[in-house]
Structures are given as structure tokens and as C-alpha cells.
Design an enzyme around this catalytic site. Sequence first.
Site, PDB file in Angstrom:
ATOM      1  N   GLU A   1       9.215  -4.161  10.818  1.00 44.19           N
ATOM      2  CA  GLU A   1       9.687  -2.859  10.196  1.00 44.19           C
ATOM      3  C   GLU A   1      10.256  -1.842  11.386  1.00 44.19           C
ATOM      4  O   GLU A   1       9.521  -1.886  12.520  1.00 44.19           O
ATOM      5  CB  GLU A   1       8.339  -2.213   9.495  1.00 44.19           C
ATOM      6  CG  GLU A   1       8.917  -0.802   8.802  1.00 44.19           C
ATOM      7  CD  GLU A   1       7.822  -0.395   7.759  1.00 44.19           C
ATOM      8  OE1 GLU A   1       6.942  -1.047   7.477  1.00 44.19           O
ATOM      9  OE2 GLU A   1       8.067   0.857   7.345  1.00 44.19           O
TER      10      GLU A   1
ATOM     11  N   LYS B   1      -0.656  -9.549   2.885  1.00 43.26           N
ATOM     12  CA  LYS B   1      -0.033  -9.007   3.975  1.00 43.26           C
ATOM     13  C   LYS B   1      -1.035  -8.190   4.469  1.00 43.26           C
ATOM     14  O   LYS B   1      -1.749  -7.472   4.223  1.00 43.26           O
ATOM     15  CB  LYS B   1       1.128  -8.411   3.570  1.00 43.26           C
ATOM     16  CG  LYS B   1       1.950  -7.633   4.855  1.00 43.26           C
ATOM     17  CD  LYS B   1       3.388  -7.149   4.484  1.00 43.26           C
ATOM     18  CE  LYS B   1       2.922  -5.651   3.848  1.00 43.26           C
ATOM     19  NZ  LYS B   1       2.408  -4.821   4.870  1.00 43.26           N
TER      20      LYS B   1
ATOM     21  N   GLU C   1      -1.126  -5.443   8.430  1.00 47.43           N
ATOM     22  CA  GLU C   1      -0.366  -5.012   9.663  1.00 47.43           C
ATOM     23  C   GLU C   1      -1.209  -5.167  10.960  1.00 47.43           C
ATOM     24  O   GLU C   1      -2.552  -5.205  10.904  1.00 47.43           O
ATOM     25  CB  GLU C   1      -0.412  -3.376   9.419  1.00 47.43           C
ATOM     26  CG  GLU C   1       0.339  -3.059   8.158  1.00 47.43           C
ATOM     27  CD  GLU C   1       0.391  -1.451   8.282  1.00 47.43           C
ATOM     28  OE1 GLU C   1       0.134  -0.762   9.125  1.00 47.43           O
ATOM     29  OE2 GLU C   1       1.063  -1.092   6.966  1.00 47.43           O
TER      30      GLU C   1
ATOM     31  N   ASP D   1       0.961  -1.208   0.077  1.00 49.89           N
ATOM     32  CA  ASP D   1      -0.033   0.026   0.096  1.00 49.89           C
ATOM     33  C   ASP D   1       1.007   1.163  -0.010  1.00 49.89           C
ATOM     34  O   ASP D   1       0.375   2.506  -0.122  1.00 49.89           O
ATOM     35  CB  ASP D   1      -0.973  -0.028   1.168  1.00 49.89           C
ATOM     36  CG  ASP D   1      -0.604   0.093   2.439  1.00 49.89           C
ATOM     37  OD1 ASP D   1       0.862   0.096   2.454  1.00 49.89           O
ATOM     38  OD2 ASP D   1      -1.245   0.071   3.400  1.00 49.89           O
TER      39      ASP D   1
HETATM   40  O1  KIV Z   1       3.422  -1.111   1.784  1.00 50.90           O
HETATM   41  C1  KIV Z   1       4.528  -1.492   1.653  1.00 50.90           C
HETATM   42  O2  KIV Z   1       5.260  -1.270   0.758  1.00 50.90           O
HETATM   43  C2  KIV Z   1       5.049  -2.177   2.804  1.00 50.90           C
HETATM   44  C3  KIV Z   1       6.287  -2.838   2.749  1.00 50.90           C
HETATM   45  C4  KIV Z   1       7.413  -1.618   2.841  1.00 50.90           C
HETATM   46  C5  KIV Z   1       6.685  -3.835   3.925  1.00 50.90           C
HETATM   47  O3  KIV Z   1       4.402  -2.754   3.798  1.00 50.90           O
END
Ligand code: KIV
Length: 267
Positions: free
Chosen positions: A184, A115, A117, A46
Site C-alpha cells: 500500500e 490479513k 499489517e 478494517d
Molecule cells: O482495510 C482495508 O480495506 C485494507 C485494504 C485497503 C487493503 O486494508
Amino acid sequence: MADKVTVPEIIKMKQRGEKIACLTAYDYSFARILDSAGVDILLVGDSVGCVVQGQPNTLPVTMEEMLYHTRAVVRGRKRALVAGDMPFLSFQLGKEQAIQNAGRFLQEAGAEAVKLEGGIAMRETIRAIVQIGIPVMGHIGLTPQSVHRFGGYKMQGKEKDQRQAILGDALAVEEAGAFAVVLEGMPADLAMEITERLTIPTIGIGAGVHCDGQVLVIHDMLGLFDDFRPKFVKRYAELGEIMTAAVKSFIEEVRAQKFPGKEHSFK
Ligand code: KIV
């Protein structure tokens, strides 16, 4: 090197002690180049909100936008695993919403994983998504969707209680069934401890060298984005400068009527 990177293959890479290379991609042309160079995971992050759309943070990015970019990346890759990043408010409203949106990444865009968070707070959401067969990559530490809670993009895990909380997040994400986790913006020794404690691979960004893999935003590492430059970004190329020089040459040649030449014209 596997012919096609799959979720089980990513887990085996940790077991074999092979490091995992992950980069973000948002379109077909970049996906083709990164894939043919041999990157293991293409993350449709994102971060597209910042580096492609020019937004101040990732919060405005929508599901429809993420699906659009994921489809383009999927068309451009042959070998890498494609993971779609679940945008803000696409998974926090309940398990049903989270499953539905995670499923859209696979069904409508061709991603192989998602993915999202969050650590302990997202444990049951991750479990619910994984239980229906969708591989989930966790993301803990400096989670950009919580930028306002953190008061900026600040390294997490400096204080003892924060370290314990992040370790707890890592264990919760693994226990819920995630196949990997992004670490991160945290001290390298904390990322090392997490990497040693978990059986699933850790993919670091601003988390030191001891993670099982590394991820960078492609525009950052190629020198295509200058709005902010985090300390952890290594610029492997200055493509922004190369592009500026090329565009200046084009402008000069157009003005001097040197372009198009005979070789670029039809008789
Ligand atoms: O949105 C993204 O690019 C990310 C990565 C940097 C892990 O979450």
C-alpha cells in the site's frame, strides 16, 4: 476461471501471470454482487471503520465487529476467497493472542484467510499463525493502523533507507509463510521490484500497475465515500449521486402522494 478461489489458486494465478482482482466487502448484499461479478478475493477490511462506521481511522474497530461483518460477507459469496482483516490490537500482543483471533475468523465467521499489517516486526507472528494452518496475507508500506506513527496517510518508501526497509518487510513476510502481501502507498518502481523478487502474489493499492493484483475499498471505487479521496482511487461509478437522485425522487413522490401507486398497494 476456477469454480472456487482457494489459497493455492491465488498463488498459481501469479505463476500463470493472471492478475488478481480484490475488493473490500462488509455485508451480504455487496458480497453477492462482487462475487457474482467475478472478483477473486473479498477482503473484509478494517476500513469498515471509516466507510461504514464513520470513524476517523481504522483504530477503533474491534474483533467482534470484524467477525460480524465477515459472517455477512461469507453468507453472500460463492466463489471468491474471503479474507478477514485483523483489527488493531488483535494480533500485536503476542503469538498466542494472534493465533486465537486469527482462528476466530475461520472458526466463527467462515473466512478462509486473515490479513494483518506489519513486516519484519510481525514475521514470527505470521509464522505462528501459518504453522497452525491459517493462511495469512501480509500488508506492508502505508499500513493504516500506524497512521499516527506516519503522521498521516503518507506514501512510504520515498527515501533510500525506507525503500530498503519495505523490501526487507516484503522478504520477511514471504519467508514467514504468507500466501500474498498487500503493498500500500509506495512508489510503483518499488512495488515492481518487490513483485519481481517475491514468489507470492503482491496485491497493490496505490502501488502502481506492476503488482500481481489490485485492491480497492468498494465505497471508494463506487463513489460512496467522500470524506477523503486518495489519488490512487479510480471512481468506476458515482453511486452516491445515483442514490441521492433516487432518494430525492422518493421524497417528492411521498410528498405529492404519487407513491405508493396502485401497483404497490394491496386491494
Ligand atoms: O482495510 C482495508 O480495506 C485494507 C485494504 C485497503 C487493503 O486494508
